[in-house]
Design a protein around this motif. Structure first.
Motif, PDB file in Angstrom:
ATOM      1  N   VAL A  95       0.864  -1.186   0.000  1.00  0.00           N
ATOM      2  CA  VAL A  95       0.000   0.000   0.000  1.00  0.00           C
ATOM      3  C   VAL A  95       0.897   1.231   0.000  1.00  0.00           C
ATOM      4  O   VAL A  95       1.709   1.419   0.894  1.00  0.00           O
ATOM      5  CB  VAL A  95      -0.928   0.019   1.235  1.00  0.00           C
ATOM      6  CG1 VAL A  95      -1.808   1.268   1.204  1.00  0.00           C
ATOM      7  CG2 VAL A  95      -1.785  -1.231   1.278  1.00  0.00           C
ATOM      8  N   TYR A  99      -2.214   6.783   0.158  1.00  0.00           N
ATOM      9  CA  TYR A  99      -3.214   6.215  -0.758  1.00  0.00           C
ATOM     10  C   TYR A  99      -4.634   6.645  -0.397  1.00  0.00           C
ATOM     11  O   TYR A  99      -5.515   6.724  -1.273  1.00  0.00           O
ATOM     12  CB  TYR A  99      -3.110   4.683  -0.763  1.00  0.00           C
ATOM     13  CG  TYR A  99      -3.927   4.010   0.312  1.00  0.00           C
ATOM     14  CD1 TYR A  99      -5.170   3.456   0.039  1.00  0.00           C
ATOM     15  CD2 TYR A  99      -3.478   3.967   1.637  1.00  0.00           C
ATOM     16  CE1 TYR A  99      -5.931   2.859   1.026  1.00  0.00           C
ATOM     17  CE2 TYR A  99      -4.233   3.381   2.633  1.00  0.00           C
ATOM     18  CZ  TYR A  99      -5.453   2.819   2.325  1.00  0.00           C
ATOM     19  OH  TYR A  99      -6.201   2.248   3.313  1.00  0.00           O
ATOM     20  N   SER A 100      -4.892   6.899   0.885  1.00  0.00           N
ATOM     21  CA  SER A 100      -6.260   7.236   1.310  1.00  0.00           C
ATOM     22  C   SER A 100      -6.465   8.734   1.517  1.00  0.00           C
ATOM     23  O   SER A 100      -7.536   9.157   1.950  1.00  0.00           O
ATOM     24  CB  SER A 100      -6.592   6.502   2.617  1.00  0.00           C
ATOM     25  OG  SER A 100      -5.728   6.927   3.668  1.00  0.00           O
ATOM     26  N   PRO A 102      -7.470  12.461   0.810  1.00  0.00           N
ATOM     27  CA  PRO A 102      -8.401  13.116  -0.123  1.00  0.00           C
ATOM     28  C   PRO A 102      -7.637  13.897  -1.197  1.00  0.00           C
ATOM     29  O   PRO A 102      -6.579  14.474  -0.916  1.00  0.00           O
ATOM     30  CB  PRO A 102      -9.200  14.061   0.783  1.00  0.00           C
ATOM     31  CG  PRO A 102      -9.075  13.474   2.154  1.00  0.00           C
ATOM     32  CD  PRO A 102      -7.718  12.860   2.214  1.00  0.00           C
ATOM     33  N   ASP A 103      -8.186  13.931  -2.392  1.00  0.00           N
ATOM     34  CA  ASP A 103      -7.512  14.587  -3.517  1.00  0.00           C
ATOM     35  C   ASP A 103      -7.278  16.072  -3.258  1.00  0.00           C
ATOM     36  O   ASP A 103      -6.236  16.619  -3.647  1.00  0.00           O
ATOM     37  CB  ASP A 103      -8.338  14.413  -4.798  1.00  0.00           C
ATOM     38  CG  ASP A 103      -8.345  12.964  -5.293  1.00  0.00           C
ATOM     39  OD1 ASP A 103      -7.436  12.207  -4.885  1.00  0.00           O
ATOM     40  OD2 ASP A 103      -9.252  12.603  -6.064  1.00  0.00           O
ATOM     41  N   LEU A 192      -0.082   2.672   8.453  1.00  0.00           N
ATOM     42  CA  LEU A 192      -0.751   3.622   7.563  1.00  0.00           C
ATOM     43  C   LEU A 192      -1.358   4.799   8.326  1.00  0.00           C
ATOM     44  O   LEU A 192      -1.208   5.962   7.922  1.00  0.00           O
ATOM     45  CB  LEU A 192      -1.816   2.910   6.735  1.00  0.00           C
ATOM     46  CG  LEU A 192      -1.298   1.769   5.849  1.00  0.00           C
ATOM     47  CD1 LEU A 192      -2.445   1.101   5.104  1.00  0.00           C
ATOM     48  CD2 LEU A 192      -0.254   2.283   4.856  1.00  0.00           C
ATOM     49  N   GLU A 193      -2.047   4.512   9.436  1.00  0.00           N
ATOM     50  CA  GLU A 193      -2.644   5.595  10.226  1.00  0.00           C
ATOM     51  C   GLU A 193      -1.563   6.470  10.853  1.00  0.00           C
ATOM     52  O   GLU A 193      -1.706   7.694  10.950  1.00  0.00           O
ATOM     53  CB  GLU A 193      -3.560   5.028  11.313  1.00  0.00           C
ATOM     54  CG  GLU A 193      -4.817   4.354  10.799  1.00  0.00           C
ATOM     55  CD  GLU A 193      -4.593   2.887  10.457  1.00  0.00           C
ATOM     56  OE1 GLU A 193      -3.426   2.437  10.517  1.00  0.00           O
ATOM     57  OE2 GLU A 193      -5.579   2.207  10.130  1.00  0.00           O
ATOM     58  N   ASN A 196      -0.178   8.711   8.181  1.00  0.00           N
ATOM     59  CA  ASN A 196      -1.113   9.806   7.909  1.00  0.00           C
ATOM     60  C   ASN A 196      -0.999  10.913   8.960  1.00  0.00           C
ATOM     61  O   ASN A 196      -0.983  12.102   8.638  1.00  0.00           O
ATOM     62  CB  ASN A 196      -2.551   9.282   7.875  1.00  0.00           C
ATOM     63  CG  ASN A 196      -2.852   8.475   6.627  1.00  0.00           C
ATOM     64  OD1 ASN A 196      -2.119   8.529   5.649  1.00  0.00           O
ATOM     65  ND2 ASN A 196      -3.934   7.715   6.663  1.00  0.00           N
ATOM     66  N   GLU A 299     -10.630  10.141  12.523  1.00  0.00           N
ATOM     67  CA  GLU A 299     -10.601  10.759  11.198  1.00  0.00           C
ATOM     68  C   GLU A 299     -10.515  12.264  11.361  1.00  0.00           C
ATOM     69  O   GLU A 299     -11.311  12.878  12.058  1.00  0.00           O
ATOM     70  CB  GLU A 299     -11.839  10.387  10.398  1.00  0.00           C
ATOM     71  CG  GLU A 299     -11.772  10.879   8.954  1.00  0.00           C
ATOM     72  CD  GLU A 299     -12.956  10.425   8.124  1.00  0.00           C
ATOM     73  OE1 GLU A 299     -13.816  11.282   7.852  1.00  0.00           O
ATOM     74  OE2 GLU A 299     -13.010   9.237   7.764  1.00  0.00           O
ATOM     75  N   VAL A 303      -8.950  12.218   6.859  1.00  0.00           N
ATOM     76  CA  VAL A 303      -7.757  11.366   6.914  1.00  0.00           C
ATOM     77  C   VAL A 303      -7.805  10.499   8.171  1.00  0.00           C
ATOM     78  O   VAL A 303      -7.994  11.005   9.274  1.00  0.00           O
ATOM     79  CB  VAL A 303      -6.471  12.225   6.925  1.00  0.00           C
ATOM     80  CG1 VAL A 303      -5.235  11.335   6.955  1.00  0.00           C
ATOM     81  CG2 VAL A 303      -6.446  13.160   5.729  1.00  0.00           C
ATOM     82  N   GLN A 304      -7.629   9.184   8.001  1.00  0.00           N
ATOM     83  CA  GLN A 304      -7.647   8.260   9.133  1.00  0.00           C
ATOM     84  C   GLN A 304      -6.297   8.277   9.838  1.00  0.00           C
ATOM     85  O   GLN A 304      -5.256   8.079   9.209  1.00  0.00           O
ATOM     86  CB  GLN A 304      -7.963   6.839   8.654  1.00  0.00           C
ATOM     87  CG  GLN A 304      -8.559   5.928   9.727  1.00  0.00           C
ATOM     88  CD  GLN A 304      -9.967   6.364  10.128  1.00  0.00           C
ATOM     89  OE1 GLN A 304     -10.675   6.974   9.343  1.00  0.00           O
ATOM     90  NE2 GLN A 304     -10.379   6.052  11.341  1.00  0.00           N
TER      91      GLN A 304
END
Length: 517
Positions: A95, A99-100, A102-103, A192-193, A196, A299, A303-304
């Motif tokens: 991953v 990847y998660s 927001p644009d 991942l979290e 972020n 969140e 974002v998580q």
């Protein structure tokens, strides 16, 4: 005599309070929050100084709780461009970083992401040697493109050698100053979290710097030369240097300040706190005088993340909440007039029906001109007010961990809206100065430091290992501004992780102490 100044910037009001050495509230005021934040802070300080009869040079400590960093993430304004480096190949490449995300957030902070060979196992053993040459290439590529760098490594809360070495290599190559965020210092287990949270921290460094400068400027303009501290979201404080390094820890500090202030004003260490503002009602739980921490990932701005956050339930109900009536039916919120209440509420000559108007029409609150709401249907007013109470009661029930009644403390500028019994409450307390509980909470707080890691603990070395971890937590608190001689451990958790081999144990330690003089 030495005095403390506490300021809390909310969405509707900026609250201020001055406390003496015995923690007595000498002065307290509210002022509407301004778009530039700094003006609102300056205004409330001026009001406080006009109310005191001692030399303002005796104000030795100034504390600020602010939503600036939270707002920047949510609105995507003022953020740093961020370079993201993960040392985890080949094990952690499935991953990709961000990847998660927001644009719209990626478009602001950029998509400068890299994966490099390296990382460690859960027990601290090496997965792969760090590819230092690749790090050097990345450093040259990022130079001049980003203003902040987020570094993450697999299981770095257990072993952060590769994060530290990556930072050192970049510093060797860059001749200009750059802000670093290391995931081992910010998030907990969960790659991942944690990554972020580290990227978000890196993205708000400039916002934190501007907030610090703005606060110091507001103090200077009012002739106050005090040591400056900022509020964390665990109910404690940190120095401006620590804030600049970990601005993410200011997120959700407002509700936390209210909880701490409510505890101080009411003498309750275990209770449910209901903080009613102009826009929202924030409900939290006091455990031994500190906010209960959320056990869930959080969140933030879409974002998580998994960094430390208080367990707060926010309800779209406040003094400025708009009440819509149509065909003998009604809807309460979630929209609010916020800081425009004095101009737009009916009791002040406006044309918007708010919760404050309902409280005045009900006879609960004596504010503005009651004759301006006398045309409201009395039965409908009763029904709306009853629903307001039910909204709060349902939210309190949501936060309780047992069916037993518990003390409920009402604070915040909107706390005067609520009168009478509350279902589920053993007693309802409306403490004096509760309207500025958040500012008082910022002024009374201690400094803290926290460590959360997974350790492989040899049974024969358990005591030595735990003593070393506690020492690290105390050092974290001291670095943040605590008095070394008076800092002590206030909480300790050790949870054996049976699903991992060996003697893996999750250790979480928090130390706290009074401000360093």
């Amino acid at each position: 005599m030495a005095y403390k100044l506490g300021i809390d910037v909310g969405g509707t009001n900026t609250d201020g309070a001055i406390l003496d050495e015995q923690m007595n509230v000498i002065s307290s005021f509210k002022s509407p929050t301004t778009d530039d934040i700094e003006s609102g802070i300056k205004n409330v300080i001026e009001m406080l100084l006009d109310d005191i009869d001692f030399d303002k040079s005796e104000i030795t400590h100034a504390m600020l709780g602010t939503t600036q960093c939270t707002n920047a993430i949510v609105t995507r304004k003022g953020l740093n461009s961020v370079g993201v480096i993960r040392t985890g190949a080949p094990a952690g490449t499935a991953v990709e970083p961000l990847y998660s995300m927001p644009d719209d957030l990626l478009s602001v902070i950029g998509e400068n992401t890299f994966q490099v060979r390296g990382g460690h196992e859960f027990n601290g053993e090496l997965i792969a040697e760090l590819d230092e040459e690749k790090i050097r290439e990345i450093a040259k590529e990022l130079k001049g493109k980003v203003s902040s760098i987020a570094i993450t490594s697999i299981f770095s809360p257990v072993n952060n050698e590769h994060e530290i070495r990556t930072k050192e290599i970049i510093e060797e190559i860059w001749d200009e100053e750059v802000a670093f965020s290391l995931s081992s210092e910010i998030g907990s287990i969960g790659l991942l979290e944690r990554e972020n949270a580290t990227v978000l921290n890196a993205s708000i460094i400039d916002v934190a710097r501007k907030t610090i400068i703005g606060f110091e400027k507001a103090l200077e303009q009012n002739g106050i030369n005090a040591n400056v501290y900022f509020c964390q979201n665990d109910g404690t404080l940190m120095s401006k240097e620590y804030t600049l390094k970990y601005p993410i820890l200011t997120v959700a500090c407002g509700p936390t300040n209210s909880l701490r202030g409510a505890s101080f004003l009411s003498d309750f260490n275990n209770a449910i706190i209901v903080d009613i503002g102009g826009t929202t009602t924030d409900i939290g739980v006091l455990n031994n005088g500190f906010p209960r921490e959320s056990s869930l990932s959080v969140e933030l701005g879409g974002v998580q993340t998994n960094f430390r956050m208080p367990d707060i339930y926010s309800l779209g109900l406040g003094g400025g909440t708009i009440v819509q009536i149509k065909n003998n039916d009604f809807q309460i919120g979630p929209d609010s007039v916020g800081y425009r209440l004095p101009a737009e509420a009916k009791i002040f000559g406006g044309d918007v029906l708010t919760v404050t108007d309902i409280a005045v029409a009900k006879g609960v609150l004596d504010l503005g001109d009651r004759t301006l709401v006398e045309d409201l249907n009395t039965r409908l007013v009763d029904e709306i007010y009853e629903e307001i109470l039910k909204m709060i009661e349902r939210s309190i029930e949501r936060m309780k961990t047992s069916a037993a009644d518990v003390p409920v403390i009402l604070v915040g500028g909107g706390s005067a809206l609520i009168q009478g019994d509350i279902e589920g409450a053993s007693e309802v307390v409306n403490p004096g100065n509760g309207g500025v509980a958040n500012a008082i909470g910022s002024a009374i707080s201690d400094i803290s430091g926290e460590v959360e890691k997974i350790y492989n603990i040899d049974p024969g070395e358990r005591e030595n290992t735990l003593a070393e971890i506690k020492k690290i937590a105390i050092n974290e608190a001291v670095e943040a501004g605590a008095d070394k001689d008076k800092t002590e451990i206030i909480s300790f958790e050790d949870v054996p992780l049976a699903y991992l081999p060996g003697n893996a144990t999750r250790i979480k330690v928090k130390a706290a102490g009074p401000l360093r003089k």
